[in-house]
Design an enzyme around this catalytic site. Sequence first.
Site, PDB file in Angstrom:
ATOM      1  N   LYS A   8       0.792  -1.238   0.000  1.00  0.00           N
ATOM      2  CA  LYS A   8       0.000   0.000   0.000  1.00  0.00           C
ATOM      3  C   LYS A   8       0.821   1.284   0.000  1.00  0.00           C
ATOM      4  CE  LYS A   8      -2.767  -0.703   3.461  1.00  0.00           C
ATOM      5  NZ  LYS A   8      -3.895  -0.686   4.385  1.00  0.00           N
ATOM      6  N   ASP A   9       2.139   1.231  -0.192  1.00  0.00           N
ATOM      7  CA  ASP A   9       2.924   2.463  -0.269  1.00  0.00           C
ATOM      8  C   ASP A   9       4.206   2.249  -1.085  1.00  0.00           C
ATOM      9  OD1 ASP A   9       3.266   5.185   0.165  1.00  0.00           O
ATOM     10  OD2 ASP A   9       4.245   4.922   2.105  1.00  0.00           O
ATOM     11  N   ILE A  10       4.065   1.592  -2.242  1.00  0.00           N
ATOM     12  CA  ILE A  10       5.211   1.411  -3.130  1.00  0.00           C
ATOM     13  C   ILE A  10       5.556   2.766  -3.730  1.00  0.00           C
ATOM     14  CG2 ILE A  10       6.054   0.314  -5.256  1.00  0.00           C
ATOM     15  CD1 ILE A  10       5.663  -1.740  -3.059  1.00  0.00           C
ATOM     16  N   ASN A  14      10.770   3.833  -0.832  1.00  0.00           N
ATOM     17  CA  ASN A  14      10.618   2.561  -0.131  1.00  0.00           C
ATOM     18  C   ASN A  14      11.282   1.397  -0.856  1.00  0.00           C
ATOM     19  OD1 ASN A  14       9.278   3.740   1.986  1.00  0.00           O
ATOM     20  ND2 ASN A  14       7.241   3.289   1.200  1.00  0.00           N
ATOM     21  N   THR A  51       1.017   7.274   0.039  1.00  0.00           N
ATOM     22  CA  THR A  51       1.532   8.519  -0.507  1.00  0.00           C
ATOM     23  C   THR A  51       0.718   8.857  -1.743  1.00  0.00           C
ATOM     24  OG1 THR A  51       3.710   7.897   0.328  1.00  0.00           O
ATOM     25  CG2 THR A  51       3.630   9.680  -1.285  1.00  0.00           C
TER      26      THR A  51
END
Length: 148
Positions: A8-10, A14, A51
């Site tokens: 849920k935040d690639i 990261n 993001t």
Amino acid sequence: HRNRVIHKDIKPANLLLNPLAGQIKITDFSIASILPKETQTLISPNGLEGTLPYMSPEQTGRMNRGIDYRSDFYSLGVTFYQLLTKRLPFESHDPLELVHCHLAKQPVPLSELDSTIPVALSEIVMKLMSKMAEDRYQSAAGLQHDLE
């Protein structure tokens, strides 16, 4: 994804690259889900997890559908787009406008922005960034096959 984890935040921040070993590691699993899918409810754009510039349409809470591993494929597509063009596909300081872009606007294909980017690679990134999860890659193996 084989272990039913949705990151849920690639995004580039990261992803850690070890060029000597030829390895890429994904970091920051702080908002990851360990479920086959997660239901996203309608909330303020400022309260979304993840993001916003990299967020899949279904992760915005503005679609009547759950989040599954294909949401990470959309975010990976945005990441590839940025890495290859040095810009995000949708740029705005307004959170609602970014949500609208993820839901309704098509980014300019990479090969139109930079003629040195092969059309096949541009098509892979655009498929990753499809608005509907059904139109994205359905497995990492399929994506790997096309990239190779």
